[in-house]
Write an enzyme that holds these catalytic residues in place. Structure first.
Site, mmCIF file in Angstrom:
data_model
loop_
_atom_site.group_PDB
_atom_site.id
_atom_site.type_symbol
_atom_site.label_atom_id
_atom_site.label_comp_id
_atom_site.label_asym_id
_atom_site.label_seq_id
_atom_site.Cartn_x
_atom_site.Cartn_y
_atom_site.Cartn_z
ATOM 1 N N ASN A 111 0.888 -1.171 0.000
ATOM 2 C CA ASN A 111 0.000 0.000 0.000
ATOM 3 C C ASN A 111 0.921 1.215 0.000
ATOM 4 O O ASN A 111 1.512 1.552 1.020
ATOM 5 C CB ASN A 111 -0.891 -0.037 1.243
ATOM 6 N N ARG A 116 -2.572 -2.184 -3.461
ATOM 7 C CA ARG A 116 -3.756 -1.337 -3.364
ATOM 8 C C ARG A 116 -3.584 -0.217 -4.396
ATOM 9 O O ARG A 116 -2.605 0.524 -4.359
ATOM 10 C CB ARG A 116 -3.847 -0.737 -1.980
ATOM 11 N N HIS A 138 -12.785 3.136 -0.696
ATOM 12 C CA HIS A 138 -12.757 2.209 0.446
ATOM 13 C C HIS A 138 -13.377 0.865 0.065
ATOM 14 O O HIS A 138 -13.845 0.109 0.933
ATOM 15 C CB HIS A 138 -13.499 2.768 1.683
ATOM 16 N N HIS A 182 -17.221 3.048 7.395
ATOM 17 C CA HIS A 182 -15.759 2.933 7.494
ATOM 18 C C HIS A 182 -15.267 4.268 8.043
ATOM 19 O O HIS A 182 -15.178 5.252 7.319
ATOM 20 C CB HIS A 182 -15.155 2.647 6.108
ATOM 21 N N LEU A 183 -15.035 4.300 9.361
ATOM 22 C CA LEU A 183 -14.690 5.556 10.031
ATOM 23 C C LEU A 183 -13.231 5.517 10.457
ATOM 24 O O LEU A 183 -12.893 4.996 11.524
ATOM 25 C CB LEU A 183 -15.600 5.767 11.250
ATOM 26 N N GLY A 184 -12.374 5.990 9.591
ATOM 27 C CA GLY A 184 -10.952 6.069 9.913
ATOM 28 C C GLY A 184 -10.485 7.489 9.672
ATOM 29 O O GLY A 184 -11.294 8.419 9.694
ATOM 30 N N ARG A 206 -10.022 16.147 5.733
ATOM 31 C CA ARG A 206 -10.811 16.429 4.514
ATOM 32 C C ARG A 206 -12.205 16.926 4.892
ATOM 33 O O ARG A 206 -12.772 16.467 5.877
ATOM 34 C CB ARG A 206 -10.935 15.165 3.662
ATOM 35 N N ASP A 237 -6.956 13.804 14.938
ATOM 36 C CA ASP A 237 -6.990 12.486 15.582
ATOM 37 C C ASP A 237 -8.178 12.415 16.549
ATOM 38 O O ASP A 237 -8.255 13.190 17.505
ATOM 39 C CB ASP A 237 -5.662 12.282 16.333
ATOM 40 N N ARG A 280 -8.869 10.390 18.859
ATOM 41 C CA ARG A 280 -8.498 10.157 20.267
ATOM 42 C C ARG A 280 -8.256 11.474 20.991
ATOM 43 O O ARG A 280 -8.722 11.689 22.100
ATOM 44 C CB ARG A 280 -7.210 9.316 20.350
ATOM 45 N N GLY A 327 -10.434 2.643 12.134
ATOM 46 C CA GLY A 327 -9.872 3.132 13.405
ATOM 47 C C GLY A 327 -10.888 3.679 14.382
ATOM 48 O O GLY A 327 -10.932 3.250 15.541
ATOM 49 N N GLU A 356 -8.138 -4.740 4.899
ATOM 50 C CA GLU A 356 -7.975 -4.512 3.464
ATOM 51 C C GLU A 356 -6.798 -5.308 2.906
ATOM 52 O O GLU A 356 -6.825 -5.758 1.763
ATOM 53 C CB GLU A 356 -7.767 -3.010 3.206
#
Ligand code: AMP
Length: 398
Positions: free
Chosen positions: A9, A94, A182, A209-211, A242, A284, A286, A329, A380
């Site tokens: 990737n 990828r 994705h 898909h929450l990354g 984004r 991030d 977190r 994530g 993936e």
């Protein structure tokens, strides 16, 4: 030692890799994974085995060749010297964009590479690096089979209405349409669903898909019928940096009133917006969840609000909802985000099991919930390994 599949990737400044052992009759098994970061400067190499034990962690010497070429050469040399005696059968890549031509993984040839080059304008920030890695492997290991696996392919069979922009036909004919991304992640979830929830697999399921990059996809009987990302990986949800969906009039205003050009807008929309732009603190999740800053809270609020709005839209495209799946994530690791989305989705029949959500699932909806909710880890890399094996074992098309 069994045949091994190298999965790559490639990003602008990094090369992520995984090696899977391919034993016949079994799902490919992860042997090791790692990355080479900073490939344009002082590159750092790290590798871990399947249990996470460190196998290597060091800078590449200053004399090491730079770029994807240098990184691929180093990696293939390092793999050759591994005590496991890995015999590479193929490299699977990828590749972000398959355009209209590639609706399935494909074995790389000169003509395939030429076609993929033509797609660079559709994904100028990613495609060139994906192709550079393929060229780098071909230069170092000319005999090694290579397979390109596309982020767009899983969405290729969406209904024409789901792919259309309301633009003049000549622009649609020129390829301006929604492709969706994705896809390898959604395909992996689709691959898991039959063993998790037969109703979700056969029915109407939305996968979030929450990354750092984030999107959602509507699956009807396992097939993608709509997605929040479109022509580029900018549309839909706000992401780490984004903007997600934005009214096109905003762009015209910025061009007219602030004199912004395409590069300026690209920088703003891809790198300075999203969670980072709204919070002014971090991209991030977190850091935002741990912060007591009001702008951090607002960024999380907007992220959740947009997910909930898109969920309603995708459920409308499906004509209802049987299951909701969280992955990547944030989806896999942030119970507060999942809880807020699920509570807001009660009108769609999602009844959250709070304790199961805090535990991390996999099922996080209550027994008897009209729509089930799940936390499933995406993979993936394994999807690419599965595709690579399938392409290798298929009869040659040319
Ligand atoms: P990915 O692009 O799939 O690697 O996901 C990266 C995103 O996942 C970042 O926004 C991380 O902050 C987020 N993430 C990872 N672990 C956690 C966690 N324990 N809690 C909240 N967010 C997390």
């Amino acid at each position: 030692m069994a045949d091994a599949i190298l999965v790559l990737n490639a990003g602008s400044s990094s090369l992520k890799f995984s090696v899977f052992l391919d034993r016949r009759g079994e799902e490919p098994q992860l042997a090791l994974r790692g990355q080479i970061e900073g490939i344009l400067g002082t590159a750092m190499f790290s590798a871990r085995d399947a249990n996470g034990a460190v196998l290597a962690e060091h800078a590449l010497g200053a004399a090491a060749p730079r770029g994807h070429g240098g990184a691929a050469s180093f990696l293939l040399d390092w793999l050759e010297q591994r005590p496991e005696g890995l015999q590479l059968a193929a490299a699977g890549h990828r590749v972000v964009h398959g355009g209209r031509e590639f609706s399935a993984p494909v074995r790389v040839s000169a003509s395939v590479m030429a076609a993929l080059e033509q797609l660079v304008p559709l994904a100028p920030l990613h495609q060139p690096h994906n192709l550079a890695a393929i060229r780098a492997v071909a230069a170092r290991a000319p005999g090694l089979a290579q397979v390109a696996c596309f982020d767009t392919a899983f969405h290729a069979a969406q209904p024409p209405l789901a792919q259309a922009f309301a633009l003049p036909r000549r622009l649609t004919d020129a390829g301006l349409r929604r492709y969706g991304f994705h896809g390898l992640s959604y395909e992996f979830i689709e691959h898991l669903l039959p063993s998790v929830d037969a109703r979700a697999s056969a029915g109407r399921t939305v996968v979030a898909h929450l990354g750092n990059g984030a999107s959602m996809c509507a699956l009807a009987g396992g097939r993608s019928v709509a997605s929040t990302m479109g022509f580029t990986a900018l549309d839909g949800l706000p992401m780490g940096t984004r903007c997600g969906a934005i009214e096109p009039g905003v762009l015209l205003y910025l061009m007219d009133q602030e004199g912004m050009d395409a590069r300026g807008l690209e920088q703003l929309l891809y790198h300075e917006s999203g969670l980072l732009g709204v919070s002014g603190i971090s991209s991030d999740m977190r850091a935002l969840l741990a912060s007591d800053d009001a702008h951090a809270a607002e960024a999380v609020d907007l992220f959740v609000y947009r997910i909930v709005r898109e969920l309603g839209s995708l459920a409308a495209a499906l004509g209802g909802l049987d299951a909701l799946v969280f992955t990547a994530g944030i989806g896999e690791n942030a119970p507060p985000v999942r809880a807020r989305v699920c509570r807001a989705a009660s009108w769609l029949g999602v009844e959250l099991d709070e304790a199961a959500n805090v535990r991390g699932g996999p099922r996080i909806s209550r027994e008897g919930s009209r729509a089930s909710a799940w936390v499933l880890a995406t993979n993936e890399e394994l999807m690419i390994a599965l595709h690579t094996r399938a392409v290798l074992s298929a009869p040659a098309a040319e």
